[in-house]
Design a protein around this motif. Structure first.
Motif, PDB file in Angstrom:
ATOM      1  N   UNK A   8      42.792  16.033  39.297  1.00  0.00           N
ATOM      2  CA  UNK A   8      43.581  14.968  38.687  1.00  0.00           C
ATOM      3  C   UNK A   8      44.853  14.672  39.485  1.00  0.00           C
ATOM      4  N   UNK A   9      45.099  15.455  40.540  1.00  0.00           N
ATOM      5  CA  UNK A   9      46.339  15.295  41.289  1.00  0.00           C
ATOM      6  C   UNK A   9      46.293  14.082  42.198  1.00  0.00           C
ATOM      7  N   UNK A  10      47.475  13.598  42.546  1.00  0.00           N
ATOM      8  CA  UNK A  10      47.585  12.472  43.472  1.00  0.00           C
ATOM      9  C   UNK A  10      47.014  12.845  44.831  1.00  0.00           C
ATOM     10  N   UNK A  11      47.291  14.071  45.276  1.00  0.00           N
ATOM     11  CA  UNK A  11      46.796  14.525  46.574  1.00  0.00           C
ATOM     12  C   UNK A  11      45.276  14.504  46.634  1.00  0.00           C
ATOM     13  N   UNK A  12      44.617  14.967  45.566  1.00  0.00           N
ATOM     14  CA  UNK A  12      43.151  14.993  45.541  1.00  0.00           C
ATOM     15  C   UNK A  12      42.584  13.576  45.549  1.00  0.00           C
ATOM     16  N   UNK A  13      43.231  12.672  44.833  1.00  0.00           N
ATOM     17  CA  UNK A  13      42.749  11.288  44.811  1.00  0.00           C
ATOM     18  C   UNK A  13      42.848  10.650  46.193  1.00  0.00           C
ATOM     19  N   UNK A  14      43.928  10.954  46.920  1.00  0.00           N
ATOM     20  CA  UNK A  14      44.051  10.457  48.293  1.00  0.00           C
ATOM     21  C   UNK A  14      42.932  11.017  49.158  1.00  0.00           C
ATOM     22  N   UNK A  15      42.647  12.307  49.018  1.00  0.00           N
ATOM     23  CA  UNK A  15      41.581  12.920  49.814  1.00  0.00           C
ATOM     24  C   UNK A  15      40.235  12.287  49.520  1.00  0.00           C
ATOM     25  N   UNK A  16      39.969  12.025  48.254  1.00  0.00           N
ATOM     26  CA  UNK A  16      38.698  11.408  47.892  1.00  0.00           C
ATOM     27  C   UNK A  16      38.570  10.012  48.491  1.00  0.00           C
ATOM     28  N   UNK A  17      39.632   9.228  48.421  1.00  0.00           N
ATOM     29  CA  UNK A  17      39.595   7.880  48.985  1.00  0.00           C
ATOM     30  C   UNK A  17      39.377   7.928  50.497  1.00  0.00           C
ATOM     31  N   UNK A  23      32.543   9.103  54.715  1.00  0.00           N
ATOM     32  CA  UNK A  23      31.136   9.017  54.326  1.00  0.00           C
ATOM     33  C   UNK A  23      30.467   7.776  54.910  1.00  0.00           C
ATOM     34  N   UNK A  24      31.193   6.689  54.960  1.00  0.00           N
ATOM     35  CA  UNK A  24      30.649   5.475  55.584  1.00  0.00           C
ATOM     36  C   UNK A  24      30.289   5.749  57.037  1.00  0.00           C
ATOM     37  N   UNK A  25      31.126   6.509  57.690  1.00  0.00           N
ATOM     38  CA  UNK A  25      30.886   6.877  59.090  1.00  0.00           C
ATOM     39  C   UNK A  25      29.626   7.741  59.204  1.00  0.00           C
ATOM     40  N   UNK A  26      29.505   8.742  58.331  1.00  0.00           N
ATOM     41  CA  UNK A  26      28.341   9.637  58.349  1.00  0.00           C
ATOM     42  C   UNK A  26      27.060   8.849  58.105  1.00  0.00           C
ATOM     43  N   UNK A  41      36.991  24.222  55.263  1.00  0.00           N
ATOM     44  CA  UNK A  41      36.496  25.260  54.358  1.00  0.00           C
ATOM     45  C   UNK A  41      35.335  24.717  53.536  1.00  0.00           C
ATOM     46  N   UNK A  42      34.501  25.621  53.076  1.00  0.00           N
ATOM     47  CA  UNK A  42      33.423  25.233  52.167  1.00  0.00           C
ATOM     48  C   UNK A  42      34.001  24.608  50.899  1.00  0.00           C
ATOM     49  N   UNK A  43      35.122  25.161  50.406  1.00  0.00           N
ATOM     50  CA  UNK A  43      35.739  24.651  49.178  1.00  0.00           C
ATOM     51  C   UNK A  43      36.122  23.177  49.321  1.00  0.00           C
ATOM     52  N   UNK A  44      36.570  22.782  50.507  1.00  0.00           N
ATOM     53  CA  UNK A  44      36.929  21.380  50.721  1.00  0.00           C
ATOM     54  C   UNK A  44      35.712  20.482  50.536  1.00  0.00           C
ATOM     55  N   UNK A  45      34.598  20.827  51.184  1.00  0.00           N
ATOM     56  CA  UNK A  45      33.395  19.994  51.115  1.00  0.00           C
ATOM     57  C   UNK A  45      32.817  19.974  49.700  1.00  0.00           C
ATOM     58  N   UNK A  46      32.891  21.114  49.016  1.00  0.00           N
ATOM     59  CA  UNK A  46      32.439  21.148  47.621  1.00  0.00           C
ATOM     60  C   UNK A  46      33.347  20.276  46.744  1.00  0.00           C
TER      61      UNK A  46
END
Length: 210
Positions: A8-17, A23-26, A41-46
């Motif tokens: 729910x954090x602002x930082x996480x929302x920025x990362x998702x965007x 993902x478009x690149x992939x 880290x695996x945690x980041x990708x999860x």
């Protein structure tokens, strides 16, 4: 605001965007796809909910990570001297790593290695001119005199940086993080497209992608 593990954090929302751009690149590349994640880290990708088939991700860090899921490989290595042949990976990915290399010379070395081993790349880093320093999460921290930054690091836990009791450790922590400007990034990634991550009227971070 700055806890990127909190969805729910602002930082996480920025990362998702930002990750949606990646993902478009992939998805634009033919599979199978090999990705080198420098400092990842695996945690980041999860946390990003990554579930693409036909993708192998190599996580490069100072220490091997355990346990891992299928399609993930963990290795040790140096971002400024990658032990891979030219064009070894379809994509080199890095999220908030290049600013942790102490000097511009080291940052140049990482950029050279990224462009050597990757057919394409996606390198993100915070903007030096964003008014809130993203590691200490302290307004204008990066513009303060060195000794002031060290004093604050010795006396207060700020943002993601714990309080350092020893001055030598506080100095090392302050020296480690060197935020970069747009001009510097464009000079070391001359063929890259620049993607701006904006917050209000400011550019929060940059992505150099090719």
């Amino acid at each position: 605001m700055a806890d990127n593990t909190n969805k729910k954090s602002l930082s996480h929302r920025f990362r998702q965007r930002r990750f949606r751009v990646f993902l478009e690149m992939v998805r634009s590349l033919p599979k199978p796809i090999s990705i080198l994640d420098i400092g990842g880290t695996l945690a980041f990708w999860e946390g990003m909910g990554f579930s693409e088939d036909g993708v192998t991700i190599t996580l490069l860090n100072l220490e091997v990570q355990h346990p891992l899921k299928p399609c993930f490989i963990s290795i040790t290595g140096d971002a400024t001297a990658l032990d891979f042949d030219d064009q070894s990976f379809d994509i080199v990915f890095s999220n908030s790593v290049i600013e942790h290399l102490y000097t511009f010379e080291q940052q140049q070395k990482m950029a050279t290695e990224v462009q050597r081993v990757g057919k394409t790349y996606f390198i993100q880093t915070p903007n030096y001119w964003f008014p809130i320093e993203p590691h200490w999460v302290f307004p204008f921290f990066q513009y303060l005199p060195f000794n002031w930054r060290v004093w604050l690091t010795q006396h207060f836990p700020l943002g993601h940086i714990p309080r350092q009791n020893e001055r030598s450790e506080a100095e090392r922590q302050v020296r480690e993080i060197r935020l970069m400007t747009k001009a510097e990034l464009q000079s070391i990634f001359p063929k890259a497209q620049l993607y701006r991550e904006r917050f209000l009227f400011f550019t929060k971070s940059f992505v150099m992608k090719k």
